[in-house]
Design an enzyme around this catalytic site. Structure first.
Site, PDB file in Angstrom:
ATOM      1  N   ASP A  20      11.784   6.645  -3.990  1.00 55.17           N
ATOM      2  CA  ASP A  20      10.386   6.609  -4.738  1.00 55.17           C
ATOM      3  C   ASP A  20      10.544   7.340  -6.101  1.00 55.17           C
ATOM      4  O   ASP A  20      10.430   8.504  -5.890  1.00 55.17           O
ATOM      5  CB  ASP A  20       9.169   7.088  -3.779  1.00 55.17           C
ATOM      6  CG  ASP A  20       7.980   7.009  -4.502  1.00 55.17           C
ATOM      7  OD1 ASP A  20       7.772   6.829  -5.782  1.00 55.17           O
ATOM      8  OD2 ASP A  20       6.822   7.119  -3.834  1.00 55.17           O
ATOM      9  N   TYR A  78       5.105 -16.644 -21.533  1.00 58.95           N
ATOM     10  CA  TYR A  78       5.195 -16.386 -19.910  1.00 58.95           C
ATOM     11  C   TYR A  78       6.298 -16.300 -19.405  1.00 58.95           C
ATOM     12  O   TYR A  78       6.114 -15.535 -18.327  1.00 58.95           O
ATOM     13  CB  TYR A  78       4.668 -17.974 -19.627  1.00 58.95           C
ATOM     14  CG  TYR A  78       4.073 -18.047 -17.989  1.00 58.95           C
ATOM     15  CD1 TYR A  78       2.824 -17.542 -17.554  1.00 58.95           C
ATOM     16  CD2 TYR A  78       5.027 -18.714 -17.244  1.00 58.95           C
ATOM     17  CE1 TYR A  78       2.500 -17.573 -16.418  1.00 58.95           C
ATOM     18  CE2 TYR A  78       4.858 -18.376 -15.898  1.00 58.95           C
ATOM     19  CZ  TYR A  78       3.528 -17.981 -15.456  1.00 58.95           C
ATOM     20  OH  TYR A  78       3.386 -17.977 -14.306  1.00 58.95           O
ATOM     21  N   LYS A 101       3.181   7.252 -13.931  1.00 51.94           N
ATOM     22  CA  LYS A 101       3.437   8.767 -13.942  1.00 51.94           C
ATOM     23  C   LYS A 101       4.531   9.363 -15.064  1.00 51.94           C
ATOM     24  O   LYS A 101       4.082   9.101 -16.269  1.00 51.94           O
ATOM     25  CB  LYS A 101       3.918   9.485 -12.493  1.00 51.94           C
ATOM     26  CG  LYS A 101       2.674   9.122 -11.605  1.00 51.94           C
ATOM     27  CD  LYS A 101       2.378   8.032 -10.983  1.00 51.94           C
ATOM     28  CE  LYS A 101       1.457   8.042  -9.725  1.00 51.94           C
ATOM     29  NZ  LYS A 101       1.081   6.801  -9.263  1.00 51.94           N
ATOM     30  N   PHE A 120      -9.720   7.399   1.772  1.00 52.90           N
ATOM     31  CA  PHE A 120      -9.920   8.385   0.805  1.00 52.90           C
ATOM     32  C   PHE A 120     -10.587   7.748  -0.473  1.00 52.90           C
ATOM     33  O   PHE A 120     -11.198   8.454  -0.914  1.00 52.90           O
ATOM     34  CB  PHE A 120      -8.889   9.347   0.631  1.00 52.90           C
ATOM     35  CG  PHE A 120      -7.674   8.586  -0.004  1.00 52.90           C
ATOM     36  CD1 PHE A 120      -6.566   8.180   0.879  1.00 52.90           C
ATOM     37  CD2 PHE A 120      -7.426   8.453  -1.100  1.00 52.90           C
ATOM     38  CE1 PHE A 120      -5.596   7.414   0.594  1.00 52.90           C
ATOM     39  CE2 PHE A 120      -6.193   7.656  -1.647  1.00 52.90           C
ATOM     40  CZ  PHE A 120      -5.429   7.382  -0.770  1.00 52.90           C
ATOM     41  N   ARG A 179      -6.267  16.126  -0.854  1.00 49.41           N
ATOM     42  CA  ARG A 179      -5.112  15.693  -0.134  1.00 49.41           C
ATOM     43  C   ARG A 179      -5.030  16.548   1.139  1.00 49.41           C
ATOM     44  O   ARG A 179      -4.282  17.363   1.311  1.00 49.41           O
ATOM     45  CB  ARG A 179      -3.929  15.908  -1.126  1.00 49.41           C
ATOM     46  CG  ARG A 179      -3.802  15.262  -2.527  1.00 49.41           C
ATOM     47  CD  ARG A 179      -3.127  13.709  -2.334  1.00 49.41           C
ATOM     48  NE  ARG A 179      -3.998  12.813  -2.041  1.00 49.41           N
ATOM     49  CZ  ARG A 179      -3.991  11.351  -2.232  1.00 49.41           C
ATOM     50  NH1 ARG A 179      -2.819  11.136  -3.035  1.00 49.41           N
ATOM     51  NH2 ARG A 179      -4.696  10.404  -1.801  1.00 49.41           N
ATOM     52  N   PHE A 218       3.865   9.270   1.654  1.00 48.12           N
ATOM     53  CA  PHE A 218       2.823   8.973   0.457  1.00 48.12           C
ATOM     54  C   PHE A 218       1.972   7.606   1.088  1.00 48.12           C
ATOM     55  O   PHE A 218       2.322   6.935   1.839  1.00 48.12           O
ATOM     56  CB  PHE A 218       3.418   8.666  -0.756  1.00 48.12           C
ATOM     57  CG  PHE A 218       2.248   8.649  -1.610  1.00 48.12           C
ATOM     58  CD1 PHE A 218       1.677   9.905  -2.133  1.00 48.12           C
ATOM     59  CD2 PHE A 218       2.005   7.379  -2.213  1.00 48.12           C
ATOM     60  CE1 PHE A 218       0.684   9.496  -3.112  1.00 48.12           C
ATOM     61  CE2 PHE A 218       0.856   7.297  -3.285  1.00 48.12           C
ATOM     62  CZ  PHE A 218       0.265   8.522  -3.450  1.00 48.12           C
ATOM     63  N   THR A 219       0.690   8.097   0.766  1.00 50.21           N
ATOM     64  CA  THR A 219      -0.370   7.134   1.143  1.00 50.21           C
ATOM     65  C   THR A 219      -0.122   5.463   1.192  1.00 50.21           C
ATOM     66  O   THR A 219       0.028   4.896   2.191  1.00 50.21           O
ATOM     67  CB  THR A 219      -1.679   7.315   0.608  1.00 50.21           C
ATOM     68  OG1 THR A 219      -1.202   7.395  -0.943  1.00 50.21           O
ATOM     69  CG2 THR A 219      -2.340   8.734   0.927  1.00 50.21           C
TER      70      THR A 219
HETATM   71  O1  PLI Z   1      -0.509   4.092  -7.919  1.00 53.87           O
HETATM   72  P1  PLI Z   1       0.835   3.206  -8.063  1.00 53.87           P
HETATM   73  O2  PLI Z   1       0.626   2.071  -7.310  1.00 53.87           O
HETATM   74  O3  PLI Z   1       1.173   2.971  -9.157  1.00 53.87           O
HETATM   75  O4  PLI Z   1       2.055   4.107  -7.332  1.00 53.87           O
HETATM   76  C1  PLI Z   1       1.750   4.515  -6.027  1.00 53.87           C
HETATM   77  C2  PLI Z   1       2.560   5.678  -5.613  1.00 53.87           C
HETATM   78  C3  PLI Z   1       3.693   5.724  -4.992  1.00 53.87           C
HETATM   79  N1  PLI Z   1       4.400   6.826  -4.945  1.00 53.87           N
HETATM   80  C4  PLI Z   1       3.887   8.285  -4.982  1.00 53.87           C
HETATM   81  C5  PLI Z   1       4.856   9.420  -4.846  1.00 53.87           C
HETATM   82  C6  PLI Z   1       2.850   8.319  -5.827  1.00 53.87           C
HETATM   83  O5  PLI Z   1       2.415   9.429  -6.177  1.00 53.87           O
HETATM   84  C7  PLI Z   1       1.945   6.961  -6.059  1.00 53.87           C
HETATM   85  C8  PLI Z   1       0.765   6.890  -6.741  1.00 53.87           C
HETATM   86  N2  PLI Z   1       0.098   8.186  -6.831  1.00 53.87           N
HETATM   87  C9  PLI Z   1      -1.231   8.374  -7.341  1.00 53.87           C
HETATM   88  C10 PLI Z   1      -2.173   7.225  -7.671  1.00 53.87           C
HETATM   89  C11 PLI Z   1      -1.559   9.637  -7.348  1.00 53.87           C
HETATM   90  O6  PLI Z   1      -2.691  10.034  -7.600  1.00 53.87           O
HETATM   91  O7  PLI Z   1      -0.993  10.456  -6.714  1.00 53.87           O
END
Ligand code: PLI
Length: 463
Positions: free
Chosen positions: A215, A72, A258, A448, A382, A124-125
């Site tokens: 970011d 934990y 990513k 979206f 997008r 970014f969204t």
């Molecule tokens: O999907 P998360 O919560 O692990 O990360 C959010 C996020 C933050 N910044 C940027 C530049 C992103 O591209 C991002 C998530 N992007 C997604 C889900 C995408 O499909 O691009």
């Protein structure tokens, strides 16, 4: 003759995918309200919805998962993650989160006060949604070229220092908790920021007492572009370039889904001890203990190993090369795409692709739906749908109206890219038959993901 390069991996495990029929895809499209987010994965042939959490892990990462220490508190995998972040990113303090937006939530709540302004090199969204939720107003300070799909600028993600200076002079540095600096810039087409720009921005921010929160979601891919394009950088390793890039920032939010090559995970990292301490207070409320933050020990181990793999120069050259390979085929066929091709995706310029569909009819959404109907390739809108509405209820109508063909890391071969290119080119040849959509269900936030649509005139594109 230019010698061809192959994928720098061999395949040890395979996952079968379904080759669907047109009838099957029609039924699936109706069920999904013509929103590719609402399709079932089993109905998709080649899934280019996102590069987020869709990477193939290496044998080394899978081996690390077996070494998960599911304590934990104080799991050894947390320390492995902390060490990887300190080593590769250079930040001393690290807090794991379940994914990137968990870190965005925490940093926004700590730093943003009601009425603040948060400048950023394009929104970014989820990042903007958290900034607004904390009471901030996002202000775009990216260079104008970022909004122009035709501009060949090598660093379209750069910050426009003039715009940033104007904002600071207008509202005062004390109303700006930080500059939100994305590397690469997703919504501009996966476009990089140059080292030179980061140096200048950092000098300006230091002079004015502004913090920079990066970011860093696709920072390794950004480092590769610097190595490739920026004078004097070709002989450096991506790892070295990345360390310098982040040295200009005070902290970062990170989606491990990513560049770090994992299916789930993220973190918040900072150089500031008091920010770290406040983050430890919030993370226990929303994510979990500061030594796991919503992740299992095995997830942290996989991310720690992925972070070290993501900066491999050969891997990055192949990764960016595969995206470019797809983009090149579309360019050759005259299909309008965002140029130069970015790091993680090829973006179709839906405005030029479908000039007869007005933006209020969601051309990018319609194009993504048509692509799925044509071949079972799933892409992501997008454009106007993703941009959503302003606090006053009006739509943003962003200048960029795009369909993103996002390439998961180490998942598909170049032959898959050929299939995608064939489908896009076929659609382009009969583009005038693609009509727009009306939105028949609209959720209030991040619409979206779950909005539903109907084709205008009942038909999207006949085969
Ligand atoms: O999907 P998360 O919560 O692990 O990360 C959010 C996020 C933050 N910044 C940027 C530049 C992103 O591209 C991002 C998530 N992007 C997604 C889900 C995408 O499909 O691009």
């Amino acid at each position: 003759m230019q010698r061809r390069q192959a994928e720098p991996y061999k395949i040890k495990v395979v996952e079968p995918i379904a080759v669907t029929t047109p009838q099957h895809r029609r039924t699936a499209s109706v069920e999904a309200g013509f929103n590719t987010f609402l399709l079932r994965s089993q109905d998709v042939y080649i899934d280019l919805l996102t590069d987020s959490g869709t990477s193939a892990m290496s044998d080394n990462q899978w081996a690390g998962m077996m070494l998960g220490d599911e304590a934990y508190a104080g799991s050894r995998n947390f320390y492995a993650l902390q060490e990887a972040v300190q080593d590769i990113y250079g930040y001393p303090h690290v807090i794991p989160t379940h994914q990137g937006r968990g870190a965005e939530h925490i940093i926004s709540q700590i730093l943003i006060r009601q009425g603040d302004y948060v400048p950023g090199n394009m929104y970014f969204t989820t990042t903007r949604a958290h900034q607004e939720r904390a009471g901030g107003t996002f202000v775009d300070v990216v260079i104008p070229e970022a909004h122009d799909p035709r501009s060949g600028h090598p660093f379209k993600g750069n910050v426009d220092l003039g715009k940033l200076r104007e904002l600071v002079d207008r509202v005062g540095a004390d109303r700006i908790p930080y500059l939100s600096l994305a590397v690469t810039v997703n919504m501009a087409g996966g476009q990089p920021v140059s080292l030179e720009n980061m140096r200048q921005v950092s000098a300006f921010c230091r002079e004015r007492g502004l913090r920079i929160i990066c970011d860093a979601t696709r920072c390794a891919e950004n480092a590769y572009f610097i190595k490739e394009r920026e004078p004097g950088q070709a002989d450096r390793s991506c790892r070295d370039i990345l360390k310098e890039m982040l040295s200009y920032t005070d902290g970062c939010t990170m989606s491990g889904k990513k560049d770090p090559l994992v299916n789930i995970g993220g973190f918040l990292a900072t150089r500031e001890f008091d920010v770290y301490q406040k983050a430890t207070q919030l993370v226990v409320l929303f994510e979990g203990m500061p030594s796991y933050g919503g992740l299992a020990g095995r997830d942290m181990e996989a991310m720690a190993r992925g972070i070290r793999e993501m900066v491999d120069d050969d891997y990055l050259a192949w990764r960016i090369g595969q995206v470019r390979y797809l983009g090149g085929q579309l360019q050759e066929a005259g299909v309008p795409i965002v140029e130069p091709v970015g790091g993680h995706a090829v973006y179709l310029d839906a405005r030029s692709f479908l000039p007869h569909v007005e933006q209020a009819r969601y051309p990018a959404q319609a194009l993504a739906a048509a692509l799925y109907l044509d071949s079972g390739v799933r892409a992501m809108e997008r454009g106007n749908v993703s941009a959503g509405r302003r606090p006053d209820g009006t739509e943003y109508f962003p200048r960029l109206e795009m369909v993103r063909l996002t390439i998961p890391r180490r998942v598909y071969t170049d032959r898959h890219m050929d299939v995608v290119a064939d489908s896009v080119v076929a659609l382009y040849r009969r583009r005038e038959r693609i009509q727009g959509l009306t939105m028949v269900y609209e959720p209030p936030a991040l619409r979206f993901f779950t909005a539903r649509f109907e084709p205008i005139g009942g038909m999207l594109a006949e085969g």
